[in-house]
Design an enzyme around this catalytic site. Structure first.
Site, mmCIF file in Angstrom:
data_model
loop_
_atom_site.group_PDB
_atom_site.id
_atom_site.type_symbol
_atom_site.label_atom_id
_atom_site.label_comp_id
_atom_site.label_asym_id
_atom_site.label_seq_id
_atom_site.Cartn_x
_atom_site.Cartn_y
_atom_site.Cartn_z
ATOM 1 N N CYS A 80 0.811 -1.219 0.000
ATOM 2 C CA CYS A 80 0.000 0.000 0.000
ATOM 3 C C CYS A 80 0.847 1.273 0.000
ATOM 4 O O CYS A 80 0.582 2.208 -0.766
ATOM 5 C CB CYS A 80 -0.982 -0.010 1.167
ATOM 6 S SG CYS A 80 -0.226 0.069 2.816
ATOM 7 N N HIS A 111 -2.256 1.328 6.862
ATOM 8 C CA HIS A 111 -2.709 1.292 5.476
ATOM 9 C C HIS A 111 -2.876 2.714 4.951
ATOM 10 O O HIS A 111 -3.144 3.647 5.712
ATOM 11 C CB HIS A 111 -4.043 0.541 5.376
ATOM 12 C CG HIS A 111 -4.445 0.182 3.974
ATOM 13 N ND1 HIS A 111 -3.736 -0.711 3.210
ATOM 14 C CD2 HIS A 111 -5.476 0.621 3.185
ATOM 15 C CE1 HIS A 111 -4.318 -0.830 2.027
ATOM 16 N NE2 HIS A 111 -5.371 -0.017 1.992
ATOM 17 N N HIS A 167 -6.261 1.798 -3.828
ATOM 18 C CA HIS A 167 -5.304 1.348 -2.819
ATOM 19 C C HIS A 167 -4.888 -0.083 -3.132
ATOM 20 O O HIS A 167 -5.535 -0.785 -3.927
ATOM 21 C CB HIS A 167 -5.916 1.443 -1.420
ATOM 22 C CG HIS A 167 -7.101 0.536 -1.222
ATOM 23 N ND1 HIS A 167 -7.196 -0.365 -0.180
ATOM 24 C CD2 HIS A 167 -8.261 0.380 -1.925
ATOM 25 C CE1 HIS A 167 -8.337 -1.008 -0.238
ATOM 26 N NE2 HIS A 167 -9.016 -0.576 -1.283
#
Length: 260
Positions: free
Chosen positions: A161, A213, A225
């Site tokens: 990510c 994240h 993402h």
């Protein structure tokens, strides 16, 4: 005179590990053209600090070529170009051809010629056109759609990510740290999703409150993402809602704008 040693990666990607062992966790990848300082030496490993983001880890010394401090400092200010397509090629003076991944760095490229210290290369591929604006960020991000999630990865063959957000921004001339928790310290904090514009960053935490994240905000409450693969999902005040799973998968912590 400095005794620090310097080098650059000449392979398409070199795994960077947390410890000097092939069995150790891969925490990052060093891509072609990225320069670094050598911090420590062991029999089959060197500990390095990357020039572009200061990230540290261990790599196999056979995956790099040494350069002088003068060359290293010159690379810091050299114009940066990046491989724009999924893959390109670069050949050294001996005619050996190396694959380039999307986002590979070509510092000081002139035409199709690249010189790094005493190393000369011929480039064949398409360059990414770097633009520091929101449309360019979201377009670059969309080009990664479908890329499989890969812890420590930074290429279209596998990416995590924060590697995804770092590469998207870097290819457009904006430098972010490597990890999501570090990236969350940059930019201006936004209070509500309604304040976000395409290209802003959304960060998500776990039950302990640690940021784990990050994704790039798009229009109409969407986010792109890397989770399983680079994908587009819905984002709301609770976090990311995955339509395929029918539930929220990530809890929203903070929103940031890195662009002016």
């Amino acid at each position: 005179m400095s005794t620090t040693q310097y080098a650059f990666a000449f392979l398409s990607r070199a795994p960077m590990r947390a410890e000097p062992s092939d069995r150790s966790e891969m925490v990052n990848e060093v891509l072609f053209g990225e320069a670094f300082e050598v911090l420590d030496l062991k029999a089959k490993w060197i500990k390095i600090r990357l020039q572009h983001d200061g990230y540290e880890g261990w790599i196999d010394p056979q995956m790099c070529k040494r350069i002088s401090q003068e060359t290293y400092e010159g690379l810091r200010s050299a114009p940066k170009y990046f491989q724009g397509e999924v893959a390109g090629q670069i050949a050294d003076e001996a005619g050996q051809v190396f694959t380039l991944t999307k986002g590979a760095c070509l510092p000081g490229l002139q035409g199709n010629k690249l010189v790094i210290g005493e190393n000369k290369f011929t480039f064949e591929g398409a360059l990414h056109e770097s633009k520091k604006h929101r449309e360019a960020l979201t377009e670059t991000a969309s080009n990664y759609l479908g890329t499989p999630y890969f812890w420590g990865g930074r290429t279209t063959f596998g990416i995590d990510c924060s590697g995804f957000t770092q590469m998207v921004y870097r290819m457009n001339g904006i430098y972010l740290p490597r990890d999501a928790s570090q990236q969350a310290k940059k930019g201006t904090t936004l209070s509500f999703l309604e304040e976000c514009q395409p290209g802003d960053l959304a960060f998500f935490d776990n039950a302990e409150g640690t940021i784990v994240h990050v994704g790039i905000v798009l229009k109409n409450y969407k986010i792109i993402h890397a989770s399983g693969r680079v994908r587009i999902d819905t984002v709301d005040h609770s976090g990311i809602y995955n339509d395929e799973l029918g539930k929220h998968t990530h809890k929203l912590r903070v929103l940031k704008s890195v662009l002016a």
